[in-house]
Design a protein around this motif. Structure first.
Motif, PDB file in Angstrom:
ATOM      1  N   VAL A  29      -4.640   3.602   0.709  1.00  0.00           N
ATOM      2  CA  VAL A  29      -3.390   3.541  -0.060  1.00  0.00           C
ATOM      3  C   VAL A  29      -3.644   3.897  -1.523  1.00  0.00           C
ATOM      4  N   ASP A  30      -4.784   3.454  -2.073  1.00  0.00           N
ATOM      5  CA  ASP A  30      -5.114   3.785  -3.461  1.00  0.00           C
ATOM      6  C   ASP A  30      -5.187   5.293  -3.678  1.00  0.00           C
ATOM      7  N   LYS A  31      -5.570   6.024  -2.632  1.00  0.00           N
ATOM      8  CA  LYS A  31      -5.673   7.479  -2.751  1.00  0.00           C
ATOM      9  C   LYS A  31      -4.309   8.159  -2.702  1.00  0.00           C
ATOM     10  N   MET A  32      -3.277   7.404  -2.317  1.00  0.00           N
ATOM     11  CA  MET A  32      -1.946   7.988  -2.162  1.00  0.00           C
ATOM     12  C   MET A  32      -1.096   7.886  -3.417  1.00  0.00           C
ATOM     13  N   HIS A  33      -1.518   7.114  -4.399  1.00  0.00           N
ATOM     14  CA  HIS A  33      -0.693   6.949  -5.594  1.00  0.00           C
ATOM     15  C   HIS A  33      -1.584   6.913  -6.832  1.00  0.00           C
ATOM     16  N   THR A  34      -0.969   6.987  -7.992  1.00  0.00           N
ATOM     17  CA  THR A  34      -1.714   7.041  -9.252  1.00  0.00           C
ATOM     18  C   THR A  34      -1.572   5.768 -10.066  1.00  0.00           C
ATOM     19  N   GLY A  35      -1.022   4.713  -9.458  1.00  0.00           N
ATOM     20  CA  GLY A  35      -0.827   3.459 -10.170  1.00  0.00           C
ATOM     21  C   GLY A  35      -2.078   2.622 -10.230  1.00  0.00           C
ATOM     22  N   PRO A  36      -1.939   1.312 -10.508  1.00  0.00           N
ATOM     23  CA  PRO A  36      -3.097   0.419 -10.594  1.00  0.00           C
ATOM     24  C   PRO A  36      -3.885   0.396  -9.289  1.00  0.00           C
ATOM     25  N   ARG A  37      -5.202   0.186  -9.405  1.00  0.00           N
ATOM     26  CA  ARG A  37      -6.075   0.152  -8.230  1.00  0.00           C
ATOM     27  C   ARG A  37      -6.105  -1.261  -7.640  1.00  0.00           C
ATOM     28  N   THR A  38      -6.638  -1.347  -6.439  1.00  0.00           N
ATOM     29  CA  THR A  38      -6.680  -2.619  -5.714  1.00  0.00           C
ATOM     30  C   THR A  38      -7.762  -3.547  -6.253  1.00  0.00           C
ATOM     31  N   ASN A  39      -7.418  -4.815  -6.385  1.00  0.00           N
ATOM     32  CA  ASN A  39      -8.401  -5.877  -6.607  1.00  0.00           C
ATOM     33  C   ASN A  39      -8.777  -6.396  -5.217  1.00  0.00           C
ATOM     34  N   PHE A  40      -9.928  -5.968  -4.702  1.00  0.00           N
ATOM     35  CA  PHE A  40     -10.276  -6.208  -3.302  1.00  0.00           C
ATOM     36  C   PHE A  40     -10.462  -7.694  -2.994  1.00  0.00           C
ATOM     37  N   ASP A  41     -11.088  -8.428  -3.885  1.00  0.00           N
ATOM     38  CA  ASP A  41     -11.294  -9.860  -3.629  1.00  0.00           C
ATOM     39  C   ASP A  41      -9.953 -10.591  -3.604  1.00  0.00           C
ATOM     40  N   LYS A  42      -9.071 -10.254  -4.526  1.00  0.00           N
ATOM     41  CA  LYS A  42      -7.745 -10.873  -4.554  1.00  0.00           C
ATOM     42  C   LYS A  42      -6.957 -10.521  -3.298  1.00  0.00           C
ATOM     43  N   GLU A  43      -7.043  -9.269  -2.876  1.00  0.00           N
ATOM     44  CA  GLU A  43      -6.339  -8.847  -1.669  1.00  0.00           C
ATOM     45  C   GLU A  43      -6.863  -9.581  -0.445  1.00  0.00           C
ATOM     46  N   LEU A  44      -8.185  -9.775  -0.376  1.00  0.00           N
ATOM     47  CA  LEU A  44      -8.766 -10.464   0.777  1.00  0.00           C
ATOM     48  C   LEU A  44      -8.326 -11.924   0.814  1.00  0.00           C
ATOM     49  N   MET A  45      -8.261 -12.572  -0.335  1.00  0.00           N
ATOM     50  CA  MET A  45      -7.788 -13.962  -0.355  1.00  0.00           C
ATOM     51  C   MET A  45      -6.316 -14.049   0.037  1.00  0.00           C
ATOM     52  N   ALA A  46      -5.514 -13.068  -0.381  1.00  0.00           N
ATOM     53  CA  ALA A  46      -4.101 -13.055   0.002  1.00  0.00           C
ATOM     54  C   ALA A  46      -3.956 -12.856   1.506  1.00  0.00           C
ATOM     55  N   GLN A  47      -4.778 -11.991   2.084  1.00  0.00           N
ATOM     56  CA  GLN A  47      -4.749 -11.799   3.542  1.00  0.00           C
ATOM     57  C   GLN A  47      -5.129 -13.097   4.253  1.00  0.00           C
ATOM     58  N   GLY A  48      -6.119 -13.810   3.706  1.00  0.00           N
ATOM     59  CA  GLY A  48      -6.506 -15.090   4.289  1.00  0.00           C
ATOM     60  C   GLY A  48      -5.391 -16.118   4.222  1.00  0.00           C
ATOM     61  N   ALA A  49      -4.716 -16.180   3.078  1.00  0.00           N
ATOM     62  CA  ALA A  49      -3.592 -17.115   2.939  1.00  0.00           C
ATOM     63  C   ALA A  49      -2.474 -16.770   3.915  1.00  0.00           C
ATOM     64  N   ALA A  50      -2.222 -15.480   4.113  1.00  0.00           N
ATOM     65  CA  ALA A  50      -1.187 -15.069   5.058  1.00  0.00           C
ATOM     66  C   ALA A  50      -1.564 -15.441   6.488  1.00  0.00           C
ATOM     67  N   ASN A  51      -2.826 -15.275   6.853  1.00  0.00           N
ATOM     68  CA  ASN A  51      -3.247 -15.624   8.210  1.00  0.00           C
ATOM     69  C   ASN A  51      -3.181 -17.135   8.442  1.00  0.00           C
ATOM     70  N   MET A  52      -3.552 -17.907   7.432  1.00  0.00           N
ATOM     71  CA  MET A  52      -3.420 -19.355   7.584  1.00  0.00           C
ATOM     72  C   MET A  52      -1.957 -19.747   7.767  1.00  0.00           C
ATOM     73  N   THR A  53      -1.070 -19.147   6.983  1.00  0.00           N
ATOM     74  CA  THR A  53       0.359 -19.449   7.085  1.00  0.00           C
ATOM     75  C   THR A  53       0.920 -19.001   8.430  1.00  0.00           C
ATOM     76  N   SER A  54       0.557 -17.777   8.837  1.00  0.00           N
ATOM     77  CA  SER A  54       1.061 -17.252  10.098  1.00  0.00           C
ATOM     78  C   SER A  54       0.593 -18.100  11.277  1.00  0.00           C
ATOM     79  N   GLY A  55      -0.688 -18.477  11.273  1.00  0.00           N
ATOM     80  CA  GLY A  55      -1.206 -19.310  12.359  1.00  0.00           C
ATOM     81  C   GLY A  55      -0.538 -20.672  12.409  1.00  0.00           C
ATOM     82  N   LEU A  56      -0.281 -21.261  11.257  1.00  0.00           N
ATOM     83  CA  LEU A  56       0.366 -22.578  11.214  1.00  0.00           C
ATOM     84  C   LEU A  56       1.814 -22.519  11.711  1.00  0.00           C
ATOM     85  N   LEU A  57       2.462 -21.366  11.537  1.00  0.00           N
ATOM     86  CA  LEU A  57       3.857 -21.224  11.956  1.00  0.00           C
ATOM     87  C   LEU A  57       4.001 -20.672  13.373  1.00  0.00           C
ATOM     88  N   GLY A  58       2.870 -20.290  13.981  1.00  0.00           N
ATOM     89  CA  GLY A  58       2.949 -19.736  15.326  1.00  0.00           C
ATOM     90  C   GLY A  58       3.092 -18.226  15.342  1.00  0.00           C
TER      91      GLY A  58
END
Length: 737
Positions: free
Chosen positions: A266-295
């Motif tokens: 996705v970073d290669k598709m646009h010229t805006g700010p680049r990804t903060n990989f560690d922050k993105e990974l923690m956000a993915q983890g938070a989403a998986n915890m939330t999704s699993g808790l909700l079914g």
């Protein structure tokens, strides 16, 4: 929490206008793409239909709020369907939700430990093959659903049972699925106005409408109650913790790698700010915890939705957040609409999605790079074993192939044509692993022969050095002679002075290009000895082709300054430049200097060069002398009088001087550039040059070498210009289009 932490700073009204003009419309487009895919992935994973919708909502809202990738969109992904289906089959749905929660917690730990970028070290060919294997598995599963049956637990069983399924197919299901597949595959050929609508949505809507029109019964999606009715807490497993831990690790790793690779794309598709990989990974983890808790299903970054988001004009994470809200609204208020969708329509959708995961571009790339075996083995492992085992087998094979390439060494011994001498060439990484091949090749050399050993190695351990050294000593006792030429980056002497280290090509360039002084005595003869030892053998074949004559393409007139190396700054070799040097790179008027006259006549009339080049340089002593007042006398003073026109033109305001001043160059360098332009005018007026230009189209050009930056500029009649790699730029532009 603000939704635009990755957006450029600005007033709140500006940010609101950005959301309204760009992110809001993009969120609707992404929602229309994500809705049918989320339903289909839930079906392919053997999970409750609502689980796909919950994961889509959570992926959009949670990662949209917390993520580190500005334009990536998250949700349930095809890349996890196989492992999720296996997990549900083995542990049950509630325990699978617990595993999703634990995988999310592990992802957060990954992000906190700052190892996100390490996940990108996985060989791309293995990731491509993993996705292709998943795509084939999905297509095999859903082909049975398309034919009106049920998918089986393994790809092998799906293949074996396929002939029987063909004999008892259901015509309505096949028709609906075929229409969906046809729309999906043909949508890209539709007119631009129609393609504003997402192909998956159009295909599923068309399949649903068709299912309502055909006679007979069609199996449809079952969704009990609203989305809130499907929410339920996970179930802690009662045992088998080793298998649970393995499932947690598998889902966490695959979800992390897929999210990070998607973010890179996705970073290669646009010229805006680049990804903060560690922050993105923690956000993915938070989403998986939330999704699993909700079914819900596991969540990951999804390249299809993300690419759609970029193409729709999104500017911030607000688009991903809003797309999750739209899915929530739709799932709560329009449950009855979802229940009208036939399973065969989703099966057709998933078959196309699965097939599209097998990309011919990835196969061609693997073939070109010699990784086709890794690709094929990984695909077969994912399809016929399981995802984790297939990926591990692919990684092991890729590492073994890498190891073989890294330690590979080419050793060839043979006679030199036309002589009694022998040449032994050692090229690559020479270690104890090469000893069998090394001894075999060295044994070919006959006793008493004169041998040249060409060492082009970037790594040499003590064992290999000792084997070569012992052989050379023994060969010389038979009356032979052994000479060494070291072309590589690792000197042989270093093998006995310390632990072996890999040589770097940059060090070799430094040795060749940098000024040096070695010990006492004559530095020229010391340099010749070094040349004989390291470079003469490389140059000899090229000079041998020129022994009977020269055919240069350019006459290169430059200053006698010791800091200018014409062949280096023009990237040319022996026989390319007919070089003339004097103080100040001057061209005296016709008849005033016989040396320049002879060089011009010989280059144009005898050698037939096609280009005349005048090259000045920064910090030129001749130009400084002119500005200070040229010395008098028959030597330097008489010669520099030839530069008087350049000084006069400079003082009267030459356009090249103005251009050089605007570029930040000082007065001496401005004069040096004007001097190049004036010498070109003098050359152009010479009768021999005028005739060559008229008859053969000979070109004249000016250059200026800025010593401090090692850059070469073009000097024209009225200015200066950068010299860009036009051919490379054209190739890059073609590759990006």
């Amino acid at each position: 929490m603000s939704l635009d932490t990755d957006s450029p700073p600005g007033r709140p009204t500006d940010r609101f206008n950005t959301w309204l003009r760009h992110d809001l419309p993009a969120s609707f487009v992404v929602f229309l793409v994500a809705l049918p895919l989320s339903l289909g992935i839930a079906v392919a994973s053997d999970a409750p239909i609502a689980a796909g919708l919950i994961a889509a909502v959570v992926g959009g809202v949670v990662v949209g709020l917390l993520g580190g990738s500005p334009l990536q969109v998250s949700g349930p992904a095809a890349g996890l369907t196989v492992v999720v289906a296996e997990t549900i089959s083995k542990f049950g749905w509630k325990t699978a939700c617990f595993i999703t929660v634990a995988a999310g917690a592990l992802q957060i730990l990954f992000g906190l430990s700052r190892i996100a970028r390490a996940a990108l070290a996985i060989a791309p060919v293995v990731v491509h093959a993993m996705l292709a294997g998943i795509g084939i598995t999905i297509a095999l599963q859903q082909l049975h659903v398309l034919l009106g049956g049920s998918s089986h637990s393994t790809a092998f069983q799906n293949l074996v049972q396929l002939p029987g399924e063909l004999t008892s197919l259901h015509g309505n299901d096949l028709l609906i699925g075929a229409v969906v597949i046809a729309i999906m595959l043909g949508w890209k050929y539709m007119p631009g106005q129609l393609r504003v609508l997402p192909g998956p949505l159009v295909a599923v809507v068309a399949g649903t409408l068709l299912s309502l029109a055909v006679p007979g019964t069609v199996e449809r999606i079952v969704l009990s109650g609203s989305l809130f009715d499907a929410i339920g807490l996970p179930e802690i497993p009662s045992g088998g913790w080793g298998a649970v831990a393995l499932a947690v690790l598998t889902i966490a790793l695959i979800a992390s790698v897929e999210s990070l690779l998607s973010a890179v794309a996705v970073d290669k598709m646009h010229t805006g700010p680049r990804t903060n990989f560690d922050k993105e990974l923690m956000a993915q983890g938070a989403a998986n915890m939330t999704s699993g808790l909700l079914g819900g299903l596991p969540v990951t970054g999804v390249i299809v939705r993300s690419a759609t988001n970029v193409q729709a004009g999104a500017r911030s994470r607000a688009s991903a957040f809003l797309h999750g809200i739209w899915i929530l609204v739709f799932s709560v208020l329009l449950v009855s609409v979802v229940q009208q969708i036939p399973k065969s329509a989703l099966a057709g959708l998933l078959i196309v999605v699965g097939i599209q995961l097998v990309k011919t571009a990835h196969i061609k790339l693997a073939h070109r790079t010699g990784d086709l075996l890794v690709y094929v083995v990984t695909v077969l492992g994912v399809v016929f074993l399981n995802l984790l085992e297939g990926v591990l087998i692919g990684l092991v094979l890729a590492f073994a192939l890498l190891l073989w390439r890294v330690v590979k060494v080419v050793i060839v011994a043979g006679p030199v044509e036309g002589t009694d001498n022998w040449l032994v060439s050692v090229d690559g990484t020479c270690t104890f692993l090469a000893l069998p091949k090394l001894s075999k090749e060295l044994a070919k050399v006959p006793a008493g022969a004169d041998v040249l050993v060409e060492m082009s190695v970037d790594f040499l351990d003590h064992a290999a050095y000792e084997a070569i050294h012992d052989w050379a000593r023994q060969h010389e006792t038979t009356g032979g002679r052994v000479d060494f030429v070291e072309l590589g980056t690792v000197p042989m002497a270093d093998a006995v002075t310390g632990p072996p280290v890999r040589g770097h090509a940059r060090n070799l360039l430094h040795d060749v290009l940098r000024p040096w002084r070695k010990g006492e005595g004559n530095p020229v003869t010391a340099g010749v000895a070094e040349y004989h030892r390291r470079h003469a053998h490389v140059v000899r074949p090229h000079l041998d082709e020129l022994r009977d004559g020269q055919n240069p393409h350019s006459l290169f007139l430059t200053c006698a300054d010791s800091r200018i190396v014409p062949n280096v700054i023009t990237n040319t070799g022996p026989g390319d430049l007919f070089t003339v040097r004097n103080v100040g790179n001057l061209v005296p008027p016709q008849g005033r200097d016989s040396s320049i006259e002879a060089a011009l006549s010989f280059a144009l009339d005898e050698l037939h060069v096609d280009h005349l080049v005048v090259c000045g340089h920064s910090s030129c002593g001749a130009m400084n002398a002119l500005l200070a007042g040229a010395p008098s006398g028959p030597g330097l003073g008489a010669w520099l009088r030839n530069a008087a026109p350049s000084l006069d033109r400079f003082r009267r305001g030459h356009p090249v001087a103005f251009a050089a001043a605007r570029a930040g160059f000082g007065v001496p360098d401005q004069l040096a550039m004007v001097n190049v332009a004036v010498q070109l005018e003098t050359l152009a007026a010479h009768p021999v040059v005028r005739r060559a230009v008229h008859e053969r189209g000979v070109t004249l050009s000016g250059l200026f070498f800025d010593i401090g930056t090692a850059r070469v500029l073009e000097v024209t009649a009225d200015g200066i210009a950068e010299i860009d790699d036009v051919e490379l730029s054209a190739e890059l532009a073609a590759a990006m289009s």
